[in-house]
Design a protein around this motif. Sequence first.
Motif, PDB file in Angstrom:
ATOM      1  N   MET A 220       0.849  -1.187   0.000  1.00  0.00           N
ATOM      2  CA  MET A 220       0.000   0.000   0.000  1.00  0.00           C
ATOM      3  C   MET A 220       0.888   1.242   0.000  1.00  0.00           C
ATOM      4  O   MET A 220       1.814   1.363   0.784  1.00  0.00           O
ATOM      5  N   THR A 221       0.610   2.164  -0.873  1.00  0.00           N
ATOM      6  CA  THR A 221       1.383   3.391  -0.982  1.00  0.00           C
ATOM      7  C   THR A 221       0.961   4.368   0.113  1.00  0.00           C
ATOM      8  O   THR A 221      -0.231   4.576   0.343  1.00  0.00           O
ATOM      9  N   ARG A 222       1.962   4.928   0.773  1.00  0.00           N
ATOM     10  CA  ARG A 222       1.673   5.965   1.763  1.00  0.00           C
ATOM     11  C   ARG A 222       1.217   7.227   1.055  1.00  0.00           C
ATOM     12  O   ARG A 222       1.604   7.499  -0.071  1.00  0.00           O
ATOM     13  N   LYS A 223       0.390   8.012   1.742  1.00  0.00           N
ATOM     14  CA  LYS A 223      -0.103   9.256   1.168  1.00  0.00           C
ATOM     15  C   LYS A 223       0.101  10.373   2.178  1.00  0.00           C
ATOM     16  O   LYS A 223      -0.131  10.187   3.369  1.00  0.00           O
ATOM     17  N   ALA A 224       0.551  11.514   1.676  1.00  0.00           N
ATOM     18  CA  ALA A 224       0.732  12.694   2.510  1.00  0.00           C
ATOM     19  C   ALA A 224      -0.020  13.856   1.885  1.00  0.00           C
ATOM     20  O   ALA A 224      -0.038  14.016   0.664  1.00  0.00           O
ATOM     21  N   HIS A 225      -0.631  14.639   2.742  1.00  0.00           N
ATOM     22  CA  HIS A 225      -1.313  15.859   2.311  1.00  0.00           C
ATOM     23  C   HIS A 225      -0.498  17.030   2.844  1.00  0.00           C
ATOM     24  O   HIS A 225      -0.446  17.256   4.056  1.00  0.00           O
ATOM     25  N   ILE A 226       0.159  17.740   1.934  1.00  0.00           N
ATOM     26  CA  ILE A 226       0.988  18.884   2.321  1.00  0.00           C
ATOM     27  C   ILE A 226       0.238  20.153   1.971  1.00  0.00           C
ATOM     28  O   ILE A 226      -0.234  20.321   0.844  1.00  0.00           O
ATOM     29  N   LEU A 227       0.147  21.048   2.947  1.00  0.00           N
ATOM     30  CA  LEU A 227      -0.436  22.364   2.722  1.00  0.00           C
ATOM     31  C   LEU A 227       0.704  23.358   2.593  1.00  0.00           C
ATOM     32  O   LEU A 227       1.471  23.553   3.542  1.00  0.00           O
ATOM     33  N   LEU A 228       0.840  23.954   1.422  1.00  0.00           N
ATOM     34  CA  LEU A 228       1.825  25.000   1.194  1.00  0.00           C
ATOM     35  C   LEU A 228       1.141  26.341   1.367  1.00  0.00           C
ATOM     36  O   LEU A 228       0.116  26.606   0.737  1.00  0.00           O
ATOM     37  N   VAL A 229       1.715  27.185   2.232  1.00  0.00           N
ATOM     38  CA  VAL A 229       1.198  28.532   2.442  1.00  0.00           C
ATOM     39  C   VAL A 229       2.306  29.488   2.028  1.00  0.00           C
ATOM     40  O   VAL A 229       3.336  29.594   2.697  1.00  0.00           O
ATOM     41  N   ASP A 230       2.107  30.155   0.904  1.00  0.00           N
ATOM     42  CA  ASP A 230       3.130  31.039   0.355  1.00  0.00           C
ATOM     43  C   ASP A 230       2.442  32.098  -0.494  1.00  0.00           C
ATOM     44  O   ASP A 230       1.593  31.766  -1.321  1.00  0.00           O
ATOM     45  N   ASP A 231       2.789  33.360  -0.289  1.00  0.00           N
ATOM     46  CA  ASP A 231       2.130  34.424  -1.035  1.00  0.00           C
ATOM     47  C   ASP A 231       2.628  34.548  -2.474  1.00  0.00           C
ATOM     48  O   ASP A 231       2.090  35.320  -3.246  1.00  0.00           O
TER      49      ASP A 231
END
Length: 129
Positions: A1-12
Amino acid sequence: MTRKAHILLVDDDPTENLILRALIRKVSNIEIELHYCQTMEGALAFLRSGKPVSMILLDNRLQPQLDFRETVPALRHQGYIGPIGVISASLADAYFQNLEEYGADFRIDKAEIDPTAIDFILREYLPQA
């Protein structure tokens, strides 16, 4: 099973979103979904939405806040307890030495972000699936 990551990028700067998105495609051992917000207000609203966030990558300087010393505590106050990484074009300022006091977990220079660094950060800061 492939791992999954949810990355939130906060950049103006929307260009940073495009750059990170291209780099993430080169990381092969984990499936990464990148979410992007251009403002702190957008990031706080995203967190309130209940969508999954495994990690936040936060630009050091966002308007109208001055730097991570204001923005990281705002994310923590919203209830986010996962890892927060501060990204900056320059890590030379002395206040980066007190990063953890403000609730951030790590810092990285924008010039150092590449697929190897992304893979390392994910292995270091995200629990194993």
